[in-house]
Design an enzyme around this catalytic site. Sequence first.
Site, PDB file in Angstrom:
ATOM      1  N   ARG A  10       0.174   9.365 -10.072  1.00  0.00           N
ATOM      2  CA  ARG A  10      -0.018   8.071  -8.972  1.00  0.00           C
ATOM      3  C   ARG A  10       0.436   6.817  -9.761  1.00  0.00           C
ATOM      4  O   ARG A  10       0.994   6.027  -9.018  1.00  0.00           O
ATOM      5  CB  ARG A  10      -1.595   7.659  -8.872  1.00  0.00           C
TER       6      ARG A  10
ATOM      7  N   ASP B 138       1.002  -1.301   0.005  1.00  0.00           N
ATOM      8  CA  ASP B 138       0.027   0.130   0.027  1.00  0.00           C
ATOM      9  C   ASP B 138       0.916   1.105  -0.145  1.00  0.00           C
ATOM     10  O   ASP B 138       2.074   1.178   0.685  1.00  0.00           O
ATOM     11  CB  ASP B 138      -1.130  -0.135   1.274  1.00  0.00           C
TER      12      ASP B 138
ATOM     13  N   GLY C 268       0.307   5.460  -4.321  1.00  0.00           N
ATOM     14  CA  GLY C 268      -0.475   6.542  -4.790  1.00  0.00           C
ATOM     15  C   GLY C 268       0.246   7.866  -4.041  1.00  0.00           C
ATOM     16  O   GLY C 268       0.578   8.785  -4.556  1.00  0.00           O
TER      17      GLY C 268
ATOM     18  N   LEU D  72      -7.257  -5.025   6.872  1.00  0.00           N
ATOM     19  CA  LEU D  72      -6.873  -6.040   6.083  1.00  0.00           C
ATOM     20  C   LEU D  72      -7.600  -5.801   4.559  1.00  0.00           C
ATOM     21  O   LEU D  72      -6.927  -6.418   3.617  1.00  0.00           O
ATOM     22  CB  LEU D  72      -7.582  -7.226   6.555  1.00  0.00           C
ATOM     23  N   SER D  73      -8.460  -4.962   4.527  1.00  0.00           N
ATOM     24  CA  SER D  73      -9.040  -4.760   2.928  1.00  0.00           C
ATOM     25  C   SER D  73      -9.425  -5.699   2.318  1.00  0.00           C
ATOM     26  O   SER D  73      -8.971  -5.968   0.876  1.00  0.00           O
ATOM     27  CB  SER D  73      -7.961  -3.847   2.399  1.00  0.00           C
TER      28      SER D  73
ATOM     29  N   TRP E 114       2.834   7.750  -2.191  1.00  0.00           N
ATOM     30  CA  TRP E 114       4.224   8.016  -2.610  1.00  0.00           C
ATOM     31  C   TRP E 114       4.737   8.887  -3.850  1.00  0.00           C
ATOM     32  O   TRP E 114       5.590   9.952  -3.877  1.00  0.00           O
ATOM     33  CB  TRP E 114       4.779   6.813  -3.085  1.00  0.00           C
TER      34      TRP E 114
ATOM     35  N   LEU F  64      10.934 -20.489  -3.110  1.00  0.00           N
ATOM     36  CA  LEU F  64       9.867 -19.546  -2.568  1.00  0.00           C
ATOM     37  C   LEU F  64       8.584 -19.883  -3.453  1.00  0.00           C
ATOM     38  O   LEU F  64       8.776 -19.833  -4.814  1.00  0.00           O
ATOM     39  CB  LEU F  64      10.372 -18.236  -2.802  1.00  0.00           C
TER      40      LEU F  64
ATOM     41  N   HIS G  18       2.855   3.146  -8.941  1.00  0.00           N
ATOM     42  CA  HIS G  18       2.728   1.656  -9.113  1.00  0.00           C
ATOM     43  C   HIS G  18       3.970   1.193 -10.110  1.00  0.00           C
ATOM     44  O   HIS G  18       4.416   0.189  -9.849  1.00  0.00           O
ATOM     45  CB  HIS G  18       1.551   1.769 -10.218  1.00  0.00           C
TER      46      HIS G  18
ATOM     47  N   HIS H 136     -10.491  -6.728  -5.896  1.00  0.00           N
ATOM     48  CA  HIS H 136     -11.817  -6.802  -6.417  1.00  0.00           C
ATOM     49  C   HIS H 136     -12.485  -5.210  -6.553  1.00  0.00           C
ATOM     50  O   HIS H 136     -13.114  -4.869  -7.432  1.00  0.00           O
ATOM     51  CB  HIS H 136     -12.943  -7.710  -5.587  1.00  0.00           C
TER      52      HIS H 136
HETATM   53  C1  FPP Z   1      -1.851   0.251  -3.367  1.00  0.00           C
HETATM   54  O1  FPP Z   1      -1.534   1.484  -3.415  1.00  0.00           O
HETATM   55  C2  FPP Z   1      -1.323  -0.578  -4.442  1.00  0.00           C
HETATM   56  C3  FPP Z   1      -2.169  -1.174  -5.298  1.00  0.00           C
HETATM   57  C4  FPP Z   1      -3.589  -1.044  -5.586  1.00  0.00           C
HETATM   58  C5  FPP Z   1      -1.534  -1.878  -6.433  1.00  0.00           C
HETATM   59  C6  FPP Z   1      -0.272  -2.676  -6.181  1.00  0.00           C
HETATM   60  C7  FPP Z   1       0.533  -2.860  -7.162  1.00  0.00           C
HETATM   61  C8  FPP Z   1       1.792  -2.799  -7.146  1.00  0.00           C
HETATM   62  C9  FPP Z   1       2.682  -2.785  -6.096  1.00  0.00           C
HETATM   63  C10 FPP Z   1       2.541  -2.735  -8.507  1.00  0.00           C
HETATM   64  C11 FPP Z   1       2.109  -3.359  -9.661  1.00  0.00           C
HETATM   65  C12 FPP Z   1       2.492  -4.988  -9.386  1.00  0.00           C
HETATM   66  C13 FPP Z   1       1.662  -5.873 -10.134  1.00  0.00           C
HETATM   67  C14 FPP Z   1       2.141  -7.376 -10.028  1.00  0.00           C
HETATM   68  C15 FPP Z   1       0.526  -5.588 -10.653  1.00  0.00           C
HETATM   69  P1  FPP Z   1      -2.401   2.773  -3.480  1.00  0.00           P
HETATM   70  O2  FPP Z   1      -2.562   2.935  -4.956  1.00  0.00           O
HETATM   71  O3  FPP Z   1      -3.719   2.217  -2.878  1.00  0.00           O
HETATM   72  O4  FPP Z   1      -1.676   3.790  -2.709  1.00  0.00           O
HETATM   73  P2  FPP Z   1      -2.334   5.028  -2.033  1.00  0.00           P
HETATM   74  O5  FPP Z   1      -3.314   4.269  -0.843  1.00  0.00           O
HETATM   75  O6  FPP Z   1      -1.195   5.948  -1.406  1.00  0.00           O
HETATM   76  O7  FPP Z   1      -3.390   5.785  -2.911  1.00  0.00           O
END
Ligand code: FPP
Length: 255
Positions: free
Chosen positions: A42, A29, A32, A204-205, A34, A140, A46, A75
């Site tokens: 945003r 998490d 965005g 846990l979302s 970051w 792993l 990612h 989802h």
């Molecule tokens: C949460 O950060 C992250 C996600 C919803 C996606 C996780 C994806 C990656 C780590 C990179 C892509 C990897 C794959 C394998 C697809 P957020 O966007 O909710 O951050 P925020 O809460 O700061 O907005």
Amino acid sequence: MSLRAATRDATGAEEVPAVVPVHVGIIMDGNGRWATSRKLPRVEGHRRGVEALRRCVRAARDIGIRYLTIYSFSHENWSRPVTEVSELMRLLKFFIRHDLADMHAQDVRVRVIGERAGLSKDIRALLDEAEALTRGNQGLTLVVAFNYGARQEIAAAAASIAADAVAGRLRPEDVTVELISQRLETAGIPDPDLIVRTSGEQRLSNFLLWQAAYAEFVFLPIYWPDFDKAALVSAVNEFARRERRFGGVVPSPAR
Ligand code: FPP
């Protein structure tokens, strides 16, 4: 945001934790935030998140973690702007295409959980390819939770049990904790010992709700793109300090 110093030995090298969880789940998490904190779009968060994921897989393998489950797309993530969803789909494809051979060489087995039906044909084919290529690997196991939701997973397990009951193949007394575990997508994978969430959020979302019944939780105050081996070691060291009782009274070591 700062992370407390990772455990280091006298030479400054990262120590391998004395107690290592078998299965670690990670809620990646903060991508965005970051990016936004750097005035970047945003999606840049990612993109940098994929680099952090690469570091995480390598570190988990080095430390001796056997199963690593990463929450890559939920989802509920479909509700994000269409451009962000498209970028996350593109990044999954990029990650598999770019990293699969290297992970295979590292003896990593890839498993995917989540609803495949909602994904495009090319993504489904790539996920199948990753699982087929690495099926025999013994190192792993990387469990990629993509288009995953724990409530949906539990509902699907309940539906499959109900179908067997209606067909006369199961009686009510056959429905046990073990049976439900076997009907989940994680069948055959031990429950997570440790769940790590970055970004400071503490929830846990819809991630591994059933499986996390006795997991320890560590919430790290760093955004996912900053995640590295020191962060993983610090979470595992925190886990090692916990006393796990599994509902009993006799203190049992973390593992
Ligand atoms: C949460 O950060 C992250 C996600 C919803 C996606 C996780 C994806 C990656 C780590 C990179 C892509 C990897 C794959 C394998 C697809 P957020 O966007 O909710 O951050 P925020 O809460 O700061 O907005």
